[in-house]
Enzyme design. Sequence first.
Site, short mmCIF file in Angstrom:
data_model
loop_
_atom_site.label_atom_id
_atom_site.label_comp_id
_atom_site.label_asym_id
_atom_site.label_seq_id
_atom_site.Cartn_x
_atom_site.Cartn_y
_atom_site.Cartn_z
N HIS A 89 0.84 -1.19 0.00
CA HIS A 89 0.00 0.00 0.00
C HIS A 89 0.88 1.24 0.00
O HIS A 89 1.96 1.25 0.58
CB HIS A 89 -0.97 0.02 1.19
CG HIS A 89 -0.33 -0.23 2.51
ND1 HIS A 89 0.04 -1.48 2.93
CD2 HIS A 89 0.03 0.62 3.50
CE1 HIS A 89 0.58 -1.40 4.13
NE2 HIS A 89 0.59 -0.13 4.50
N HIS A 144 0.75 5.21 1.07
CA HIS A 144 0.05 6.23 1.86
C HIS A 144 0.10 7.55 1.09
O HIS A 144 1.18 7.95 0.64
CB HIS A 144 0.75 6.46 3.21
CG HIS A 144 0.77 5.28 4.12
ND1 HIS A 144 -0.07 5.17 5.20
CD2 HIS A 144 1.54 4.17 4.13
CE1 HIS A 144 0.19 4.04 5.85
NE2 HIS A 144 1.16 3.41 5.23
P1 AMP Z 1 1.89 0.22 7.42
O1 AMP Z 1 1.85 -1.25 7.02
O2 AMP Z 1 3.00 0.55 8.36
O3 AMP Z 1 1.87 1.12 6.23
O4 AMP Z 1 0.59 0.52 8.29
C1 AMP Z 1 -0.69 0.06 7.96
C2 AMP Z 1 -1.66 1.20 7.84
O5 AMP Z 1 -2.95 0.64 7.61
C3 AMP Z 1 -1.78 2.10 9.10
O6 AMP Z 1 -1.66 3.46 8.70
C4 AMP Z 1 -3.17 1.78 9.64
O7 AMP Z 1 -3.78 2.89 10.23
C5 AMP Z 1 -3.90 1.34 8.37
N1 AMP Z 1 -5.01 0.40 8.60
C6 AMP Z 1 -5.01 -0.71 9.36
N2 AMP Z 1 -6.20 -1.36 9.27
C7 AMP Z 1 -6.96 -0.63 8.41
C8 AMP Z 1 -8.28 -0.78 7.90
N3 AMP Z 1 -9.07 -1.80 8.25
N4 AMP Z 1 -8.75 0.15 7.02
C9 AMP Z 1 -7.96 1.20 6.67
N5 AMP Z 1 -6.71 1.39 7.11
C10 AMP Z 1 -6.21 0.49 7.98
#
Ligand code: AMP
Length: 141
Positions: free
Chosen positions: A103, A105
């Site tokens: 993903h 951001h």
């Molecule tokens: P990272 O893998 O470090 O990029 O972090 C995962 C990101 O996914 C974090 O910013 C969380 O806030 C976000 N996140 C986790 N679960 C969900 C969800 N169900 N829907 C949307 N965002 C999420």
Amino acid sequence: MTIYDTNNIFAKILRGELPCHKVYEDEHTLAFLDIMPRSPGHTLVIPKQPARNILDIDPDSLAHVARTAKKIAIAGKKAFNADGITLQQFSEQAGGQVVFHLHVHIMPRVEGVALLPAASRKEDVKVLEDHATRLIAALKG
Ligand code: AMP
């Protein structure tokens, strides 16, 4: 070797098993709001093709993610009257990754306003609904 876990949260969102605040979808990508936004309009863009992170993603799939990220960045700047955009992508635990489906951001930024710490606060659903509506309207032009 690190393998793709088909039960990660974002795979479940792609299969419709978990809800999300969808902002944009096409044949290759899905964009939805981060539930713990670091700035208003914080959006995640993911490929539909399974990929753990930058280390294993198919280059064409990554290119589709990049195209969608640009669309979301432009819409985010407009929808939140932002001065700039921050993009982040974390790969593997040592790289800061928590959810193991690639993903990107996309965070709209306002001059002089710091990002909130990562995963510090779950946003109110009504606020997320409003932010999704604003982004969807901005994507329409
Ligand atoms: P990272 O893998 O470090 O990029 O972090 C995962 C990101 O996914 C974090 O910013 C969380 O806030 C976000 N996140 C986790 N679960 C969900 C969800 N169900 N829907 C949307 N965002 C999420």
